[in-house]
Design an enzyme around this catalytic site. Sequence first.
Site, PDB file in Angstrom:
ATOM      1  N   GLN A 136       0.888  -1.164   0.000  1.00 51.98           N
ATOM      2  CA  GLN A 136       0.000   0.000   0.000  1.00 51.98           C
ATOM      3  C   GLN A 136       0.923   1.211   0.000  1.00 51.98           C
ATOM      4  OE1 GLN A 136      -3.237   0.845  -0.351  1.00 51.98           O
ATOM      5  NE2 GLN A 136      -2.651   2.968  -0.003  1.00 51.98           N
ATOM      6  N   GLU A 268      -6.762   2.443  -5.841  1.00 51.39           N
ATOM      7  CA  GLU A 268      -6.947   2.578  -7.274  1.00 51.39           C
ATOM      8  C   GLU A 268      -5.687   2.319  -8.078  1.00 51.39           C
ATOM      9  OE1 GLU A 268      -7.182   4.925  -4.905  1.00 51.39           O
ATOM     10  OE2 GLU A 268      -6.281   6.823  -5.515  1.00 51.39           O
ATOM     11  N   HIS A 292     -16.090   3.625  -7.368  1.00 53.41           N
ATOM     12  CA  HIS A 292     -15.153   4.628  -6.855  1.00 53.41           C
ATOM     13  C   HIS A 292     -13.748   4.413  -7.437  1.00 53.41           C
ATOM     14  CE1 HIS A 292     -13.594   7.439  -3.744  1.00 53.41           C
ATOM     15  NE2 HIS A 292     -12.510   6.684  -3.852  1.00 53.41           N
ATOM     16  N   GLU A 293     -13.265   3.192  -7.354  1.00 55.66           N
ATOM     17  CA  GLU A 293     -11.900   2.934  -7.827  1.00 55.66           C
ATOM     18  C   GLU A 293     -11.808   3.109  -9.337  1.00 55.66           C
ATOM     19  OE1 GLU A 293      -9.999   3.056  -5.405  1.00 55.66           O
ATOM     20  OE2 GLU A 293     -11.401   2.505  -3.831  1.00 55.66           O
ATOM     21  N   HIS A 296     -11.386   6.680 -10.260  1.00 54.57           N
ATOM     22  CA  HIS A 296     -10.010   7.154 -10.104  1.00 54.57           C
ATOM     23  C   HIS A 296      -9.204   7.038 -11.399  1.00 54.57           C
ATOM     24  CE1 HIS A 296      -9.375   8.481  -6.046  1.00 54.57           C
ATOM     25  NE2 HIS A 296      -9.830   7.370  -5.495  1.00 54.57           N
ATOM     26  N   GLU A 315      -9.921  12.806  -4.297  1.00 55.11           N
ATOM     27  CA  GLU A 315     -11.041  12.076  -3.689  1.00 55.11           C
ATOM     28  C   GLU A 315     -12.405  12.745  -3.856  1.00 55.11           C
ATOM     29  OE1 GLU A 315     -10.754   9.150  -3.089  1.00 55.11           O
ATOM     30  OE2 GLU A 315      -8.593   8.873  -2.834  1.00 55.11           O
ATOM     31  N   ASP A 370      -1.365  10.514   5.961  1.00 53.95           N
ATOM     32  CA  ASP A 370      -2.435   9.559   6.280  1.00 53.95           C
ATOM     33  C   ASP A 370      -3.410  10.150   7.310  1.00 53.95           C
ATOM     34  OD1 ASP A 370      -1.394   7.756   4.510  1.00 53.95           O
ATOM     35  OD2 ASP A 370      -0.433   6.488   6.019  1.00 53.95           O
ATOM     36  N   TYR A 378     -13.185  13.637   0.742  1.00 53.29           N
ATOM     37  CA  TYR A 378     -14.109  12.818  -0.048  1.00 53.29           C
ATOM     38  C   TYR A 378     -15.470  13.502  -0.196  1.00 53.29           C
ATOM     39  CZ  TYR A 378     -10.868   8.880   0.560  1.00 53.29           C
ATOM     40  OH  TYR A 378      -9.771   8.068   0.534  1.00 53.29           O
TER      41      TYR A 378
HETATM   42 ZN    ZN Z   1     -10.526   7.161  -3.543  1.00 57.00          ZN
END
Ligand code: ZN
Length: 591
Positions: A136, A268, A292-293, A296, A315, A370, A378
């Site tokens: 990630q 994504e 959603h992905e 992206h 986002e 983060d 979002y």
């Molecule tokens: Zn996203």
Amino acid sequence: MQNARRDIHSYSNPEQIRVRHLDLDCDVLFDRKILKGTAALSVQRRVDSGAPPLILDTRNLHIEKVEVSEENGAYAETKFTLGASDPILGAPLSITIPPAATKVRIQYSTSPEASALQWLDPPQTAGKKQPFLFTQSQAIHARSWIPLQDTPGVRLTYSAHVRTPKDLLAVMSAGNDPDAPRTGEYKFRQHWPIPSYLIALAVGDLQFRPMGNRTGVYAEPSVVERAAKEFDDTEKMLRAAQELYGPYRWGRSDLLVLPPSFPYGGMENPSLTFATPTILAGDKSLVSLVAHELAHSWSGNLVTNATWSDFWLNEGFTVYVERRILEKVYGRPREEMEAVLGRQDLEREMAKLPERDQILHIDLKGRDPDDGVTLVPYEKGALLLRSLEQTFGREKFDAFLREYFNHFQFQSITTGIFVDYLKKHLLNGNTQIPLDEWLYKPGLPASAPQPVSDVLAKVAEQAKAWTGSKIETNNWSTQEWLHFLKALPPQLSPEKMRELDRAFSFTRTGNAEILEEWLLMAIRNRYEPAYPRLEEFLVSVGRRKYIKPLYEELVKSPEGKARATAIYKKARPGYHPIAVTTVDGILAPKS
Ligand SMILES: [Zn+2]
């Protein structure tokens, strides 16, 4: 146009020397929980004033050797220094490079604590027989497995040669070949320039199921059929997105279902979305995550935030596009339900956030990016776009967005660049939108759209009237159930909680969204029959969206805090490093 401003979350100096391509060559060593190999970077000097060193971002990397070469020349060893390590940023790797050098090759290995990597032992997987590795990289974790200019303002293409144990399959964010034989040696090529946070790798006992010509699912054998069924609207969603916003540029569009410890809902990664198994509800009710992905592929991957303070550009746009896709595939009522729930959740979260974190263009000085991952970028971002749509009309706004994606394709932009473009190509002097308030002030402007859903309004009525009597819930969607739970009074007696559970079996639901809402209510109302399920959920699932609110709710009382600490002791070894950082912060906040 690339980012003009320096990214405060990177040590790198792209304004002087820019990395254009990465050639990664590595062994995946499960026994030592490390990657070991070389990263060869093609670099381009931007100014000819002197010969500044190339500065790369690293975190916990063991650098063995650095070599440089001129175009078509041989590699020769060069000097490097690794600076002091910062807890958030990691350590700068400064490399001496002669003016004519175009390639830099770094021989290195990662550490078992690499923040991007989660190494799962066989018992932590669905199949329980093989280990699993996934990365990630967003926001600034790519530097923990590859030395590079780890800023979204720099885009690069990459190729990779990855060696794994023979019976495992490696996949990357680079257009995978569904027919690749399992040999333990895999090659990848990402032809498009992408930001470093989109470089991704997963290795495990993976199988592939096609869904369409360019869509399919990778997952462990026991999960792959179920996943292919759940996601079989992917092609439809992709077509809907293309009709709205222009061609899909990334070739294949596959999904990878990860083990439950994946800290996010989805990531994504280009051509290969990484997804949590918690969206496998059996009825496609949680596939908004797939929309959603996919969204992206335009907002985020094609037009990218240049710094993490501009994260809302990724986002907010994506949530807006996601709902437009859902509307096209499942109809307007579905979109309305998602939008109503979105605003509700945003208000609920904003009430708990300090003012500085309610701002779209967030100040992240001295902070881990983060920390900026709340619903604000979002949902508040999506509301701004919804308000633009309402003010200028769909036709005009759709044309604007389409042109925006084309204009800035494969570029990384700041909020300022977006604002200039918006003023010139949509606002044209119109002052109805309080843009400064949207972007630079906490809370929501008074004119913020208030989405409405007739379906959910009916559900709220029923929740209000609910007295333990039977209500008609036969065809309720997940969204209706969620709204029902949220519309109940926050404080309920043990009898009421028991009645609800008896009537609707919430404690035993297999739907993670509904379970999350129910468990929050259970903690708040000390409903003990749900505690074993709460523990089981927290120990088996590592998705930040679920575990963060649950731990936060638990620590509100001393008894809950003791319970949270006991559960976390069991759960922590199974969480991804990103989730560990989050929960450590809740249970033992740094002073
Ligand atoms: Zn996203």
